[in-house]
Motif scaffolding. Structure first.
Motif, PDB file in Angstrom:
ATOM      1  N   LEU A 104       0.828  -1.199   0.000  1.00  0.00           N
ATOM      2  CA  LEU A 104       0.000   0.000   0.000  1.00  0.00           C
ATOM      3  C   LEU A 104       0.864   1.252   0.000  1.00  0.00           C
ATOM      4  O   LEU A 104       2.045   1.213   0.338  1.00  0.00           O
ATOM      5  CB  LEU A 104      -0.925   0.024   1.217  1.00  0.00           C
ATOM      6  N   ALA A 105       0.239   2.341  -0.375  1.00  0.00           N
ATOM      7  CA  ALA A 105       0.877   3.650  -0.294  1.00  0.00           C
ATOM      8  C   ALA A 105       0.152   4.431   0.803  1.00  0.00           C
ATOM      9  O   ALA A 105      -1.025   4.749   0.649  1.00  0.00           O
ATOM     10  CB  ALA A 105       0.763   4.380  -1.627  1.00  0.00           C
ATOM     11  N   PRO A 106       0.818   4.695   1.926  1.00  0.00           N
ATOM     12  CA  PRO A 106       0.149   5.434   2.989  1.00  0.00           C
ATOM     13  C   PRO A 106       0.110   6.932   2.700  1.00  0.00           C
ATOM     14  O   PRO A 106       1.073   7.505   2.193  1.00  0.00           O
ATOM     15  CB  PRO A 106       0.990   5.132   4.227  1.00  0.00           C
ATOM     16  N   LEU A 107      -1.006   7.535   3.008  1.00  0.00           N
ATOM     17  CA  LEU A 107      -1.167   8.979   2.941  1.00  0.00           C
ATOM     18  C   LEU A 107      -1.772   9.410   4.265  1.00  0.00           C
ATOM     19  O   LEU A 107      -2.905   9.062   4.575  1.00  0.00           O
ATOM     20  CB  LEU A 107      -2.086   9.399   1.790  1.00  0.00           C
ATOM     21  N   GLN A 108      -0.996  10.132   5.027  1.00  0.00           N
ATOM     22  CA  GLN A 108      -1.446  10.556   6.352  1.00  0.00           C
ATOM     23  C   GLN A 108      -1.945  11.997   6.293  1.00  0.00           C
ATOM     24  O   GLN A 108      -1.245  12.879   5.800  1.00  0.00           O
ATOM     25  CB  GLN A 108      -0.274  10.427   7.334  1.00  0.00           C
ATOM     26  N   ILE A 109      -3.151  12.209   6.796  1.00  0.00           N
ATOM     27  CA  ILE A 109      -3.701  13.560   6.939  1.00  0.00           C
ATOM     28  C   ILE A 109      -3.779  13.829   8.433  1.00  0.00           C
ATOM     29  O   ILE A 109      -4.483  13.125   9.157  1.00  0.00           O
ATOM     30  CB  ILE A 109      -5.081  13.693   6.283  1.00  0.00           C
ATOM     31  N   LEU A 110      -3.063  14.832   8.870  1.00  0.00           N
ATOM     32  CA  LEU A 110      -3.007  15.163  10.293  1.00  0.00           C
ATOM     33  C   LEU A 110      -3.804  16.436  10.545  1.00  0.00           C
ATOM     34  O   LEU A 110      -3.487  17.498  10.008  1.00  0.00           O
ATOM     35  CB  LEU A 110      -1.550  15.343  10.727  1.00  0.00           C
ATOM     36  N   CYS A 111      -4.862  16.308  11.326  1.00  0.00           N
ATOM     37  CA  CYS A 111      -5.723  17.444  11.669  1.00  0.00           C
ATOM     38  C   CYS A 111      -5.234  18.070  12.974  1.00  0.00           C
ATOM     39  O   CYS A 111      -4.876  17.360  13.911  1.00  0.00           O
ATOM     40  CB  CYS A 111      -7.164  16.977  11.864  1.00  0.00           C
ATOM     41  N   HIS A 112      -5.247  19.389  13.024  1.00  0.00           N
ATOM     42  CA  HIS A 112      -4.910  20.072  14.268  1.00  0.00           C
ATOM     43  C   HIS A 112      -5.736  21.339  14.374  1.00  0.00           C
ATOM     44  O   HIS A 112      -6.309  21.815  13.387  1.00  0.00           O
ATOM     45  CB  HIS A 112      -3.414  20.366  14.377  1.00  0.00           C
ATOM     46  N   ALA A 113      -5.835  21.869  15.598  1.00  0.00           N
ATOM     47  CA  ALA A 113      -6.620  23.080  15.849  1.00  0.00           C
ATOM     48  C   ALA A 113      -6.124  23.726  17.131  1.00  0.00           C
ATOM     49  O   ALA A 113      -5.341  23.132  17.889  1.00  0.00           O
ATOM     50  CB  ALA A 113      -8.104  22.742  15.958  1.00  0.00           C
ATOM     51  N   ASP A 114      -6.588  24.926  17.377  1.00  0.00           N
ATOM     52  CA  ASP A 114      -6.267  25.637  18.612  1.00  0.00           C
ATOM     53  C   ASP A 114      -6.697  24.790  19.813  1.00  0.00           C
ATOM     54  O   ASP A 114      -7.820  24.267  19.839  1.00  0.00           O
ATOM     55  CB  ASP A 114      -7.011  26.983  18.621  1.00  0.00           C
ATOM     56  N   GLY A 115      -5.819  24.661  20.799  1.00  0.00           N
ATOM     57  CA  GLY A 115      -6.080  23.804  21.952  1.00  0.00           C
ATOM     58  C   GLY A 115      -7.290  24.208  22.774  1.00  0.00           C
ATOM     59  O   GLY A 115      -8.063  23.352  23.216  1.00  0.00           O
ATOM     60  N   GLU A 116      -7.471  25.501  22.995  1.00  0.00           N
ATOM     61  CA  GLU A 116      -8.642  25.960  23.760  1.00  0.00           C
ATOM     62  C   GLU A 116      -9.929  25.606  23.030  1.00  0.00           C
ATOM     63  O   GLU A 116     -10.921  25.201  23.644  1.00  0.00           O
ATOM     64  CB  GLU A 116      -8.564  27.466  24.011  1.00  0.00           C
ATOM     65  N   LEU A 117      -9.912  25.744  21.703  1.00  0.00           N
ATOM     66  CA  LEU A 117     -11.078  25.378  20.911  1.00  0.00           C
ATOM     67  C   LEU A 117     -11.332  23.881  20.974  1.00  0.00           C
ATOM     68  O   LEU A 117     -12.485  23.437  21.075  1.00  0.00           O
ATOM     69  CB  LEU A 117     -10.906  25.817  19.455  1.00  0.00           C
ATOM     70  N   LEU A 118     -10.278  23.076  20.957  1.00  0.00           N
ATOM     71  CA  LEU A 118     -10.441  21.631  21.075  1.00  0.00           C
ATOM     72  C   LEU A 118     -11.072  21.254  22.407  1.00  0.00           C
ATOM     73  O   LEU A 118     -11.940  20.380  22.463  1.00  0.00           O
ATOM     74  CB  LEU A 118      -9.097  20.913  20.918  1.00  0.00           C
ATOM     75  N   LEU A 119     -10.646  21.927  23.465  1.00  0.00           N
ATOM     76  CA  LEU A 119     -11.240  21.665  24.775  1.00  0.00           C
ATOM     77  C   LEU A 119     -12.723  22.010  24.759  1.00  0.00           C
ATOM     78  O   LEU A 119     -13.551  21.239  25.254  1.00  0.00           O
ATOM     79  CB  LEU A 119     -10.504  22.446  25.869  1.00  0.00           C
ATOM     80  N   GLU A 120     -13.076  23.143  24.174  1.00  0.00           N
ATOM     81  CA  GLU A 120     -14.497  23.531  24.061  1.00  0.00           C
ATOM     82  C   GLU A 120     -15.274  22.484  23.278  1.00  0.00           C
ATOM     83  O   GLU A 120     -16.371  22.079  23.684  1.00  0.00           O
ATOM     84  CB  GLU A 120     -14.624  24.881  23.343  1.00  0.00           C
ATOM     85  N   ARG A 121     -14.734  22.075  22.145  1.00  0.00           N
ATOM     86  CA  ARG A 121     -15.413  21.071  21.319  1.00  0.00           C
ATOM     87  C   ARG A 121     -15.570  19.764  22.076  1.00  0.00           C
ATOM     88  O   ARG A 121     -16.612  19.112  22.020  1.00  0.00           O
ATOM     89  CB  ARG A 121     -14.626  20.820  20.023  1.00  0.00           C
ATOM     90  N   PHE A 122     -14.519  19.362  22.778  1.00  0.00           N
ATOM     91  CA  PHE A 122     -14.548  18.101  23.521  1.00  0.00           C
ATOM     92  C   PHE A 122     -15.621  18.141  24.600  1.00  0.00           C
ATOM     93  O   PHE A 122     -16.405  17.192  24.744  1.00  0.00           O
ATOM     94  CB  PHE A 122     -13.169  17.824  24.145  1.00  0.00           C
ATOM     95  N   LEU A 123     -15.669  19.226  25.346  1.00  0.00           N
ATOM     96  CA  LEU A 123     -16.664  19.359  26.415  1.00  0.00           C
ATOM     97  C   LEU A 123     -18.080  19.372  25.852  1.00  0.00           C
ATOM     98  O   LEU A 123     -18.983  18.745  26.414  1.00  0.00           O
ATOM     99  CB  LEU A 123     -16.396  20.613  27.243  1.00  0.00           C
ATOM    100  N   ALA A 124     -18.274  20.072  24.750  1.00  0.00           N
ATOM    101  CA  ALA A 124     -19.604  20.123  24.127  1.00  0.00           C
ATOM    102  C   ALA A 124     -20.017  18.735  23.637  1.00  0.00           C
ATOM    103  O   ALA A 124     -21.167  18.317  23.829  1.00  0.00           O
ATOM    104  CB  ALA A 124     -19.613  21.122  22.972  1.00  0.00           C
TER     105      ALA A 124
END
Length: 192
Positions: A104-124
């Motif tokens: 196989l040919a791996p293709l990695q897509i790495l998602c990232h975002a502002d940490g405070e926003l991630l915490l908000e999203r996680f809590l919601a």
């Protein structure tokens, strides 16, 4: 003719991996399998017999994800897998084993975002009635809050292409660019 491509969408919880994967799958006409979806299916099939089994269900869901990917790749078809592959050493080794079994040919897509926003999203998400009851979100957050606040996960240690996308404020132009890059990799079977 190129190799089948395994598109791996990775990132911290709340970075939009599932949304991105489903959108890519629809636009590229590829199957997509999410580690959380497999976990939830196993959890439900066992009728929530959970507490002592959640760790084993987590391991089983990864094993099932790799089995499904292996089967599709062996048929010379590309696919998308998505999840929080946060244990970099272990998950890299597992994907490398899959790569050894299937050309196989791996293709990695790495998602990232502002940490405070991630915490908000996680809590919601944690408080949402739509969140599957089998996840131990409170426990995970207690152990990994600082990791979440960093906003970015290290990539898996795999050969192949690595694409990154910031999902702090998703833009259609960023998605369009990513889609074009993935289409080129799929057309070539491994190179941009």
């Amino acid at each position: 003719m190129g190799k089948p491509v395994l598109v791996i969408v990775n990132g911290l919880p709340g970075t939009g991996k599932t949304t991105l994967s489903r959108r890519l799958a629809a636009d590229l006409k590829l199957p997509v399998f999410g580690r959380d979806s497999l976990y939830e299916t196993l959890y439900d099939a066992l009728e929530g017999q959970a507490n002592d089994r959640q760790s084993r269900l987590g391991h089983a869901s990864f094993a099932l994800l790799y089995h499904v990917a292996d089967t599709i790749l062996a048929a010379d078809k590309s696919l998308i897998v998505e999840g929080f592959f946060g244990n970099i050493e272990l998950r890299s080794a597992e994907f490398l084993q899959l790569q050894q079994r299937t050309d196989l040919a791996p293709l990695q897509i790495l998602c990232h975002a502002d940490g405070e926003l991630l915490l908000e999203r996680f809590l919601a998400r944690m408080e949402s009635s739509e969140r599957h009851g089998g996840h131990q979100d409170r426990k995970w957050l207690e152990q990994h809050k600082e990791r979440l606040l960093r906003g970015q996960l290290a990539p898996l240690k795999l050969a192949g292409q690595l694409l990154e996308i910031d999902t702090t404020a998703p833009h259609s132009s960023a998605y369009a660019k990513l889609l074009g890059q993935v289409q080129r990799v799929l057309a070539n079977g491994h190179s941009l």
